[in-house]
Enzyme design. Sequence first.
Site, mmCIF file in Angstrom:
data_model
loop_
_atom_site.group_PDB
_atom_site.id
_atom_site.type_symbol
_atom_site.label_atom_id
_atom_site.label_comp_id
_atom_site.label_asym_id
_atom_site.label_seq_id
_atom_site.Cartn_x
_atom_site.Cartn_y
_atom_site.Cartn_z
ATOM 1 N N GLU A 135 -7.907 145.499 -10.977
ATOM 2 C CA GLU A 135 -8.105 144.160 -11.550
ATOM 3 C C GLU A 135 -6.736 143.508 -11.724
ATOM 4 O O GLU A 135 -5.712 144.174 -11.633
ATOM 5 C CB GLU A 135 -8.816 144.286 -12.910
ATOM 6 C CG GLU A 135 -10.203 144.901 -12.763
ATOM 7 C CD GLU A 135 -11.001 144.932 -14.062
ATOM 8 O OE1 GLU A 135 -10.472 144.496 -15.116
ATOM 9 O OE2 GLU A 135 -12.149 145.397 -14.007
ATOM 10 N N GLY A 139 -3.841 148.036 -12.640
ATOM 11 C CA GLY A 139 -3.649 148.623 -11.319
ATOM 12 C C GLY A 139 -3.507 150.128 -11.463
ATOM 13 O O GLY A 139 -4.505 150.858 -11.434
ATOM 14 N N TRP A 164 -7.300 142.584 -5.413
ATOM 15 C CA TRP A 164 -6.750 143.349 -4.284
ATOM 16 C C TRP A 164 -7.836 144.045 -3.479
ATOM 17 O O TRP A 164 -7.622 145.141 -2.981
ATOM 18 C CB TRP A 164 -5.771 144.429 -4.773
ATOM 19 C CG TRP A 164 -4.650 143.929 -5.579
ATOM 20 C CD1 TRP A 164 -4.466 144.125 -6.924
ATOM 21 C CD2 TRP A 164 -3.531 143.160 -5.125
ATOM 22 N NE1 TRP A 164 -3.314 143.523 -7.323
ATOM 23 C CE2 TRP A 164 -2.723 142.923 -6.250
ATOM 24 C CE3 TRP A 164 -3.158 142.653 -3.879
ATOM 25 C CZ2 TRP A 164 -1.555 142.185 -6.170
ATOM 26 C CZ3 TRP A 164 -1.987 141.927 -3.798
ATOM 27 C CH2 TRP A 164 -1.207 141.704 -4.937
ATOM 28 N N ARG A 275 16.174 151.582 27.940
ATOM 29 C CA ARG A 275 17.300 150.719 27.549
ATOM 30 C C ARG A 275 18.629 151.406 27.893
ATOM 31 O O ARG A 275 18.869 152.543 27.459
ATOM 32 C CB ARG A 275 17.222 150.463 26.027
ATOM 33 C CG ARG A 275 18.412 149.731 25.447
ATOM 34 C CD ARG A 275 18.455 148.284 25.879
ATOM 35 N NE ARG A 275 19.524 147.557 25.204
ATOM 36 C CZ ARG A 275 19.887 146.324 25.531
ATOM 37 N NH1 ARG A 275 19.252 145.682 26.504
ATOM 38 N NH2 ARG A 275 20.865 145.733 24.882
ATOM 39 N N GLN A 343 15.432 150.521 14.179
ATOM 40 C CA GLN A 343 16.851 150.797 14.472
ATOM 41 C C GLN A 343 17.037 151.212 15.933
ATOM 42 O O GLN A 343 17.972 150.771 16.595
ATOM 43 C CB GLN A 343 17.347 151.902 13.530
ATOM 44 C CG GLN A 343 18.845 152.087 13.522
ATOM 45 C CD GLN A 343 19.564 150.917 12.864
ATOM 46 O OE1 GLN A 343 18.960 150.112 12.159
ATOM 47 N NE2 GLN A 343 20.857 150.814 13.106
ATOM 48 N N GLY A 346 17.222 148.360 18.170
ATOM 49 C CA GLY A 346 18.332 147.429 17.940
ATOM 50 C C GLY A 346 17.809 146.042 17.575
ATOM 51 O O GLY A 346 16.799 145.913 16.876
ATOM 52 N N GLU A 370 -4.201 152.809 -3.118
ATOM 53 C CA GLU A 370 -4.902 154.026 -3.586
ATOM 54 C C GLU A 370 -4.000 154.910 -4.442
ATOM 55 O O GLU A 370 -3.989 156.137 -4.318
ATOM 56 C CB GLU A 370 -5.525 154.779 -2.402
ATOM 57 C CG GLU A 370 -6.570 153.880 -1.735
ATOM 58 C CD GLU A 370 -7.578 154.587 -0.856
ATOM 59 O OE1 GLU A 370 -7.778 155.793 -1.016
ATOM 60 O OE2 GLU A 370 -8.177 153.892 -0.014
HETATM 61 C C1 LIG Z 1 -3.164 145.477 0.677
HETATM 62 C C2 LIG Z 1 -3.762 146.089 -0.553
HETATM 63 C C3 LIG Z 1 -5.074 146.538 -0.515
HETATM 64 C C4 LIG Z 1 -5.677 147.068 -1.669
HETATM 65 N N1 LIG Z 1 -6.992 147.449 -1.622
HETATM 66 C C5 LIG Z 1 -7.620 147.813 -2.777
HETATM 67 C C6 LIG Z 1 -9.033 148.039 -2.791
HETATM 68 O O1 LIG Z 1 -9.709 147.945 -1.764
HETATM 69 N N2 LIG Z 1 -9.630 148.335 -3.977
HETATM 70 C C7 LIG Z 1 -8.925 148.439 -5.143
HETATM 71 O O2 LIG Z 1 -9.525 148.723 -6.174
HETATM 72 N N3 LIG Z 1 -7.574 148.227 -5.157
HETATM 73 C C8 LIG Z 1 -6.913 147.919 -4.011
HETATM 74 N N4 LIG Z 1 -5.557 147.687 -4.002
HETATM 75 C C9 LIG Z 1 -4.814 147.766 -5.258
HETATM 76 C C10 LIG Z 1 -3.851 148.937 -5.332
HETATM 77 O O3 LIG Z 1 -4.567 150.133 -5.495
HETATM 78 C C11 LIG Z 1 -2.871 148.644 -6.475
HETATM 79 O O4 LIG Z 1 -2.012 147.612 -6.002
HETATM 80 C C12 LIG Z 1 -2.064 149.854 -6.879
HETATM 81 O O5 LIG Z 1 -2.898 150.807 -7.494
HETATM 82 C C13 LIG Z 1 -0.932 149.479 -7.858
HETATM 83 O O6 LIG Z 1 -1.396 148.656 -8.875
HETATM 84 P P1 LIG Z 1 -0.590 147.301 -9.227
HETATM 85 O O7 LIG Z 1 -0.412 146.576 -7.942
HETATM 86 O O8 LIG Z 1 -1.306 146.631 -10.318
HETATM 87 O O9 LIG Z 1 0.847 147.785 -9.701
HETATM 88 P P2 LIG Z 1 1.233 148.276 -11.158
HETATM 89 O O10 LIG Z 1 0.284 149.311 -11.639
HETATM 90 O O11 LIG Z 1 1.495 147.112 -12.015
HETATM 91 O O12 LIG Z 1 2.618 149.001 -10.842
HETATM 92 C C14 LIG Z 1 3.846 148.301 -10.623
HETATM 93 C C15 LIG Z 1 4.941 149.342 -10.410
HETATM 94 O O13 LIG Z 1 5.037 150.181 -11.583
HETATM 95 C C16 LIG Z 1 4.922 151.555 -11.209
HETATM 96 N N5 LIG Z 1 4.241 152.273 -12.274
HETATM 97 C C17 LIG Z 1 3.098 151.918 -12.945
HETATM 98 N N6 LIG Z 1 2.784 152.862 -13.857
HETATM 99 C C18 LIG Z 1 3.730 153.827 -13.759
HETATM 100 C C19 LIG Z 1 3.963 155.072 -14.419
HETATM 101 N N7 LIG Z 1 3.140 155.527 -15.388
HETATM 102 N N8 LIG Z 1 5.049 155.803 -14.066
HETATM 103 C C20 LIG Z 1 5.883 155.373 -13.086
HETATM 104 N N9 LIG Z 1 5.714 154.200 -12.424
HETATM 105 C C21 LIG Z 1 4.649 153.457 -12.746
HETATM 106 C C22 LIG Z 1 4.076 151.522 -9.924
HETATM 107 O O14 LIG Z 1 4.274 152.698 -9.158
HETATM 108 C C23 LIG Z 1 4.646 150.291 -9.240
HETATM 109 O O15 LIG Z 1 5.833 150.604 -8.586
HETATM 110 C C24 LIG Z 1 -4.920 147.185 -2.862
HETATM 111 C C25 LIG Z 1 -3.586 146.758 -2.881
HETATM 112 C C26 LIG Z 1 -3.008 146.207 -1.750
HETATM 113 C C27 LIG Z 1 -1.597 145.717 -1.814
#
Ligand SMILES: Cc1cc2nc3c(=O)[nH]c(=O)nc-3n(C[C@H](O)[C@H](O)[C@H](O)COP(=O)(O)OP(=O)(O)OC[C@H]3O[C@@H](n4cnc5c(N)ncnc54)[C@H](O)[C@@H]3O)c2cc1C
Length: 390
Positions: A135, A139, A164, A275, A343, A346, A370
């Site tokens: 949501e 995430g 997402w 190349r 890389q 080039g 995921e």
């Molecule tokens: C192209 C794409 C397709 C997707 N498809 C789906 C889908 O079909 N269904 C679905 O439900 N979701 C989907 N997602 C969502 C995806 O699973 C989330 O983007 C992902 O789980 C990360 O959540 P967030 O983007 O809210 O990042 P956040 O949770 O806000 O994280 C931001 C950063 O903080 C880091 N972080 C967060 N918590 C911690 C912690 N405890 N310790 C260390 N680091 C942390 C994360 O690793 C990341 O680097 C999709 C995303 C993309 C980009």
Amino acid sequence: MPDRAPQPVDRQLPTDEARDLISLVRDIAQREIAPSAAEEEDAGRFPREVFALLSESGLLGLPYDAQSGGGEQPYEVYLQVLEEFAAARLTVGLGVSVHTLACYALAAYGTKEQQADHLPAMLGGGLLGAYCLSEPASGSDAASLRTKAVREGDDWVIDGTKAWITHGGVADFYTVMARTGEDGPRGITAFLVPADAEGLSAAVPEKKMGLKGSPTAQIHFDGVRVPDDRRLGDEGQGFAIALSALDSGRLGIAACAIGVAQAALDEAVAYAAQRRQFGKPISDFQGLRFMLADMATRIEAGRALYLAAARLRDAGRPFAKQAAMAKLFCTDAAMAVTTDAVQVLGGYGYTADFPAERLMREAKVLQIVEGTNQIQRMVIARHLAGPEGR
Ligand SMILES: Cc1cc2nc3c(=O)[nH]c(=O)nc-3n(C[C@H](O)[C@H](O)[C@H](O)COP(=O)(O)OP(=O)(O)OC[C@H]3O[C@@H](n4cnc5c(N)ncnc54)[C@H](O)[C@@H]3O)c2cc1C
């Protein structure tokens, strides 16, 4: 360019049937999918007709039971199918993986009646699925999701926004995790929601760095009413179902990552052979030869790791830790290998005239979806050291 067709990967497959399946998939991937991949990704076009073809050919339900309309293939075979699709076009490989993930809650937790009613159409009847956990405000911390389902008589009424969502707006059904009870993981329930349910709508897809042919969109639920027989599993079991689905889904992402990396390596090897600089092919220079050797080694190591996890799953043994390791290692490998492929090419590698730059942009998303690779490390560490803060 490339003037030399890549050699098929020398795969370890358990049966002749599996070998035939992989060669059919490779044929479809190279004939029907790869030729238009660059152009369609550039245009952001979703290949709905390819998914119709895959459904018709029995390739959208491979790891599920034959009696439900699936292909009854072990994970070690299904994942190598995904790899072949992802090497041709990630939108297709990832799309098959996400569809398989969306079918999991019903296949693993649905009642016999629910399965008989819906699974055949999902596994081979032309339908395409989406999986709705994330949501806008949840995430990595998925258990804090806020989309609500409230019981009204024999129905549930769902309100909220999922973010997402892969196949958002093009899917025929959505597997949705919604809050039906207390805060936290135990207050979540899974539902199977048809795309044409009143009150369900998709936002305009996100503008992404790569994977542009695969629509990723918010899905709004505005008083969406579904009968109780669309509830999958028990009330409060939804988060456990979602995580269990993701253990298998992560193996799919690992396989897709190796497919993308293999495509990049094949391109780099072919380019380096033709190349010429300093009067000879650049593949004669040890600096590049060692790079190609490291790329190939990462790919073989990643393939071996995801297959080891898949074989545990196929044997009915715990595999969640190994699935997290495979997702982490394979997606990091894909990022490194695709960066190195740019890389090797080039300046040409930095242009859209060659696939390397697209593959590099696609590899990036695999480190995020995921469960980010930080979250994979948390999962692995939990298996080693127990939950944090005990
Ligand atoms: C192209 C794409 C397709 C997707 N498809 C789906 C889908 O079909 N269904 C679905 O439900 N979701 C989907 N997602 C969502 C995806 O699973 C989330 O983007 C992902 O789980 C990360 O959540 P967030 O983007 O809210 O990042 P956040 O949770 O806000 O994280 C931001 C950063 O903080 C880091 N972080 C967060 N918590 C911690 C912690 N405890 N310790 C260390 N680091 C942390 C994360 O690793 C990341 O680097 C999709 C995303 C993309 C980009």
